[in-house]
Design a protein around this motif. Sequence first.
Motif, PDB file in Angstrom:
ATOM      1  N   LEU A 197      35.605  54.017   4.781  1.00 57.18           N
ATOM      2  CA  LEU A 197      34.784  54.241   3.585  1.00 57.18           C
ATOM      3  C   LEU A 197      35.663  54.504   2.365  1.00 57.18           C
ATOM      4  O   LEU A 197      35.400  53.987   1.271  1.00 57.18           O
TER       5      LEU A 197
ATOM      6  N   ASN B 159      37.316  51.301   1.262  1.00 55.82           N
ATOM      7  CA  ASN B 159      36.335  50.462   0.559  1.00 55.82           C
ATOM      8  C   ASN B 159      36.157  50.924  -0.883  1.00 55.82           C
ATOM      9  O   ASN B 159      36.099  50.112  -1.813  1.00 55.82           O
ATOM     10  N   TRP B 160      36.062  52.219  -1.059  1.00 51.17           N
ATOM     11  CA  TRP B 160      35.871  52.783  -2.402  1.00 51.17           C
ATOM     12  C   TRP B 160      37.045  52.448  -3.310  1.00 51.17           C
ATOM     13  O   TRP B 160      36.862  52.058  -4.463  1.00 51.17           O
TER      14      TRP B 160
ATOM     15  N   TYR C 113      29.508  48.759   2.772  1.00 51.85           N
ATOM     16  CA  TYR C 113      30.301  49.952   3.084  1.00 51.85           C
ATOM     17  C   TYR C 113      30.207  50.302   4.564  1.00 51.85           C
ATOM     18  O   TYR C 113      31.232  50.496   5.240  1.00 51.85           O
TER      19      TYR C 113
ATOM     20  N   ALA D 265      33.373  49.711   7.318  1.00 49.42           N
ATOM     21  CA  ALA D 265      33.946  50.930   7.888  1.00 49.42           C
ATOM     22  C   ALA D 265      33.615  51.047   9.375  1.00 49.42           C
ATOM     23  O   ALA D 265      34.456  51.469  10.177  1.00 49.42           O
TER      24      ALA D 265
END
Length: 219
Positions: free
Chosen positions: A182, A185-186, A146, A150
């Motif tokens: 972030l 990515n989530w 993560y 990011a």
Amino acid sequence: MKKLMVLVVVACLIMAWVELFFVPDYIVKSFIKLIIFLLLPFIYIRYFTKLSFKDLFSLKVKNLKVSSILAVGVFIIILSAYFSVGGFFDLSNITVMLEENIGVSKSNFLFVAIYIALVNSLLEEFFFRGFAFLALLKLSTRRLAYLFSAGMFSIYHIAMMTDWFSIWLFLLILVSLFVAGLLFNWLDEKTDSILPSWLVHVSANISINLIGIMLFELI
């Protein structure tokens, strides 16, 4: 894991050199970026691992519901922020820097805007989310994947935005890019696909390009 991270850093350093020292026009820069962001992941897959990227483009409509809502929200937030606080910042230098540094002008901005919104966003999602996050996630800890993805996503944009904004607006944009990384990515971790983040990325780029259209006084 280390080889993957090194390749990501090398790619970003190459693009920083292109932005700051080579300084080509936008077409040449886009071609170089296309080669670098596709070639280095290919080298890694070919010689260092057996990871497959074909699933990164899997489309499941049910997994795009959250992304669609976020895409609309991001679009509204960016434009609202521009209209509400944009007047407090001097943004006139943006068009000057675009014209002087990479040859993006009022006459070709619409073409560039379409490319940025659709093609460039997909290339960045493939590299920063597909390669620097989802591939790294299989080899490292979740926290590292993560933060690294990011972080590199936000740092990568430093070179291209040099002298565009005041220092405070510049720092605000970097923090926003890190948070966006972030979030992307989530979204992709939940689906193991880059399409959810790409959808939001496209929406963000469209809103930013609309601001560019206004700055170039095309509307």
